[in-house]
Design a protein around this motif. Sequence first.
Motif, PDB file in Angstrom:
ATOM      1  N   VAL A 127       0.833  -1.197   0.000  1.00 20.49           N
ATOM      2  CA  VAL A 127       0.000   0.000   0.000  1.00 20.49           C
ATOM      3  C   VAL A 127       0.874   1.256   0.000  1.00 20.49           C
ATOM      4  O   VAL A 127       0.565   2.238  -0.659  1.00 20.49           O
ATOM      5  N   SER A 128       1.982   1.220   0.744  1.00 23.83           N
ATOM      6  CA  SER A 128       2.882   2.374   0.851  1.00 23.83           C
ATOM      7  C   SER A 128       4.210   1.903   1.441  1.00 23.83           C
ATOM      8  O   SER A 128       4.274   0.815   2.025  1.00 23.83           O
ATOM      9  N   TRP A 129       5.228   2.705   1.305  1.00 26.05           N
ATOM     10  CA  TRP A 129       6.516   2.369   1.910  1.00 26.05           C
ATOM     11  C   TRP A 129       7.379   3.617   2.032  1.00 26.05           C
ATOM     12  O   TRP A 129       7.128   4.635   1.395  1.00 26.05           O
ATOM     13  N   VAL A 130       8.386   3.494   2.873  1.00 27.24           N
ATOM     14  CA  VAL A 130       9.403   4.518   3.045  1.00 27.24           C
ATOM     15  C   VAL A 130      10.733   3.789   3.168  1.00 27.24           C
ATOM     16  O   VAL A 130      10.783   2.651   3.664  1.00 27.24           O
ATOM     17  N   VAL A 131      11.795   4.418   2.694  1.00 26.76           N
ATOM     18  CA  VAL A 131      13.134   3.831   2.796  1.00 26.76           C
ATOM     19  C   VAL A 131      13.960   4.695   3.731  1.00 26.76           C
ATOM     20  O   VAL A 131      14.073   5.912   3.530  1.00 26.76           O
ATOM     21  N   TYR A 132      14.514   4.064   4.758  1.00 28.99           N
ATOM     22  CA  TYR A 132      15.371   4.759   5.717  1.00 28.99           C
ATOM     23  C   TYR A 132      16.819   4.659   5.258  1.00 28.99           C
ATOM     24  O   TYR A 132      17.319   3.567   5.005  1.00 28.99           O
ATOM     25  N   HIS A 133      17.471   5.820   5.168  1.00 26.86           N
ATOM     26  CA  HIS A 133      18.881   5.891   4.813  1.00 26.86           C
ATOM     27  C   HIS A 133      19.722   6.283   6.017  1.00 26.86           C
ATOM     28  O   HIS A 133      20.943   6.303   5.931  1.00 26.86           O
ATOM     29  N   VAL A 134      19.040   6.614   7.110  1.00 27.63           N
ATOM     30  CA  VAL A 134      19.692   6.967   8.368  1.00 27.63           C
ATOM     31  C   VAL A 134      19.084   6.086   9.448  1.00 27.63           C
ATOM     32  O   VAL A 134      17.871   5.895   9.493  1.00 27.63           O
ATOM     33  N   SER A 135      19.926   5.564  10.322  1.00 28.65           N
ATOM     34  CA  SER A 135      19.441   4.739  11.418  1.00 28.65           C
ATOM     35  C   SER A 135      19.166   5.618  12.626  1.00 28.65           C
ATOM     36  O   SER A 135      20.051   6.334  13.097  1.00 28.65           O
ATOM     37  N   TYR A 136      17.935   5.563  13.128  1.00 23.95           N
ATOM     38  CA  TYR A 136      17.568   6.321  14.318  1.00 23.95           C
ATOM     39  C   TYR A 136      17.639   5.459  15.569  1.00 23.95           C
ATOM     40  O   TYR A 136      17.292   5.902  16.650  1.00 23.95           O
ATOM     41  N   ASN A 137      18.071   4.216  15.402  1.00 24.07           N
ATOM     42  CA  ASN A 137      18.289   3.293  16.503  1.00 24.07           C
ATOM     43  C   ASN A 137      19.556   2.513  16.158  1.00 24.07           C
ATOM     44  O   ASN A 137      19.683   1.990  15.043  1.00 24.07           O
ATOM     45  N   ASP A 138      20.478   2.414  17.093  1.00 26.07           N
ATOM     46  CA  ASP A 138      21.746   1.738  16.826  1.00 26.07           C
ATOM     47  C   ASP A 138      21.574   0.300  16.361  1.00 26.07           C
ATOM     48  O   ASP A 138      22.431  -0.232  15.659  1.00 26.07           O
ATOM     49  N   ALA A 139      20.484  -0.349  16.724  1.00 24.11           N
ATOM     50  CA  ALA A 139      20.251  -1.737  16.319  1.00 24.11           C
ATOM     51  C   ALA A 139      20.092  -1.870  14.805  1.00 24.11           C
ATOM     52  O   ALA A 139      20.273  -2.950  14.258  1.00 24.11           O
ATOM     53  N   PHE A 140      19.767  -0.763  14.124  1.00 18.48           N
ATOM     54  CA  PHE A 140      19.536  -0.816  12.680  1.00 18.48           C
ATOM     55  C   PHE A 140      20.663  -0.192  11.854  1.00 18.48           C
ATOM     56  O   PHE A 140      20.562  -0.124  10.632  1.00 18.48           O
ATOM     57  N   THR A 182       7.350  -0.965   5.147  1.00 16.96           N
ATOM     58  CA  THR A 182       6.296  -1.070   4.146  1.00 16.96           C
ATOM     59  C   THR A 182       4.948  -1.380   4.793  1.00 16.96           C
ATOM     60  O   THR A 182       4.861  -2.223   5.679  1.00 16.96           O
ATOM     61  N   LEU A 183       3.925  -0.691   4.322  1.00 19.85           N
ATOM     62  CA  LEU A 183       2.560  -0.971   4.752  1.00 19.85           C
ATOM     63  C   LEU A 183       1.987  -2.013   3.800  1.00 19.85           C
ATOM     64  O   LEU A 183       1.866  -1.774   2.596  1.00 19.85           O
ATOM     65  N   VAL A 184       1.652  -3.175   4.367  1.00 18.75           N
ATOM     66  CA  VAL A 184       1.098  -4.282   3.596  1.00 18.75           C
ATOM     67  C   VAL A 184      -0.368  -4.452   3.979  1.00 18.75           C
ATOM     68  O   VAL A 184      -0.708  -4.469   5.165  1.00 18.75           O
ATOM     69  N   GLU A 185      -1.219  -4.567   2.967  1.00 20.13           N
ATOM     70  CA  GLU A 185      -2.619  -4.902   3.204  1.00 20.13           C
ATOM     71  C   GLU A 185      -2.807  -6.370   2.865  1.00 20.13           C
ATOM     72  O   GLU A 185      -2.579  -6.794   1.726  1.00 20.13           O
ATOM     73  N   LEU A 186      -3.189  -7.152   3.867  1.00 12.16           N
ATOM     74  CA  LEU A 186      -3.434  -8.572   3.644  1.00 12.16           C
ATOM     75  C   LEU A 186      -4.670  -8.760   2.765  1.00 12.16           C
ATOM     76  O   LEU A 186      -5.563  -7.917   2.758  1.00 12.16           O
ATOM     77  N   ASP A 187      -4.735  -9.868   2.054  1.00  8.31           N
ATOM     78  CA  ASP A 187      -5.902 -10.161   1.222  1.00  8.31           C
ATOM     79  C   ASP A 187      -7.187 -10.172   2.046  1.00  8.31           C
ATOM     80  O   ASP A 187      -8.258  -9.859   1.536  1.00  8.31           O
ATOM     81  N   GLU A 188      -7.070 -10.498   3.335  1.00  8.74           N
ATOM     82  CA  GLU A 188      -8.235 -10.532   4.216  1.00  8.74           C
ATOM     83  C   GLU A 188      -8.643  -9.144   4.722  1.00  8.74           C
ATOM     84  O   GLU A 188      -9.683  -9.013   5.364  1.00  8.74           O
ATOM     85  N   GLY A 189      -7.808  -8.117   4.464  1.00  9.07           N
ATOM     86  CA  GLY A 189      -8.166  -6.751   4.835  1.00  9.07           C
ATOM     87  C   GLY A 189      -7.270  -6.040   5.824  1.00  9.07           C
ATOM     88  O   GLY A 189      -7.004  -4.856   5.661  1.00  9.07           O
ATOM     89  N   LEU A 242      -0.592  -4.091   8.067  1.00 10.09           N
ATOM     90  CA  LEU A 242       0.476  -4.082   9.050  1.00 10.09           C
ATOM     91  C   LEU A 242       1.740  -3.513   8.449  1.00 10.09           C
ATOM     92  O   LEU A 242       1.959  -3.593   7.237  1.00 10.09           O
ATOM     93  N   LEU A 243       2.556  -2.924   9.310  1.00  8.34           N
ATOM     94  CA  LEU A 243       3.860  -2.418   8.897  1.00  8.34           C
ATOM     95  C   LEU A 243       4.858  -3.557   8.954  1.00  8.34           C
ATOM     96  O   LEU A 243       4.866  -4.338   9.908  1.00  8.34           O
ATOM     97  N   SER A 244       5.707  -3.636   7.949  1.00  7.31           N
ATOM     98  CA  SER A 244       6.641  -4.738   7.839  1.00  7.31           C
ATOM     99  C   SER A 244       7.842  -4.305   7.011  1.00  7.31           C
ATOM    100  O   SER A 244       8.030  -3.124   6.757  1.00  7.31           O
ATOM    101  N   ASN A 245       8.627  -5.289   6.579  1.00  6.80           N
ATOM    102  CA  ASN A 245       9.744  -5.081   5.657  1.00  6.80           C
ATOM    103  C   ASN A 245       9.580  -6.054   4.497  1.00  6.80           C
ATOM    104  O   ASN A 245       9.011  -7.128   4.669  1.00  6.80           O
TER     105      ASN A 245
END
Length: 132
Positions: A63-76, A85-92, A95-98
């Motif tokens: 549905v939508s996405w953004v790409v991070y080029h800077v890490s705002y948390n050291d873990a990343f 990425t915002l994913v819309e499941l076939d069931e409706g 959720l945000l994911s990668n």
Amino acid sequence: MSFPQPDITPLSAPYWDGLKQGKLLFQQCRACGNRWLPARDACPNCLKREAEWVESAGRGRIVSWVVYHVSYNDAFKDRVPYDVTLVELDEGPRLLSNIVNGDAGRKLSLHAPVALQIEHEGDLALARFKLV
């Protein structure tokens, strides 16, 4: 630095337990049929407290996405650039994911079909997706 951990509550535990078992679960209202993520104690449509957990087929679309080029948390910091990425499941539900094979956003497109790929970060199972 270790991977950030979610705040797993009794309400959200079925979602996280499902992922550990290889299933993506979402909530569905027995009263009106509405479906949603993340977990809530009442239906966001009719406000009734008649939710049940249902297994997703694991397919959806971007549905939508953004790409991070800077890490705002050291873990990343070793993962940049990466997509969220915002994913819309076939069931409706949405959720945000990668996207695991999205080449840091360069291969993503609106409405591109995706399939669930559960991945582990230590003891944590996460719902990620791959382009199909």
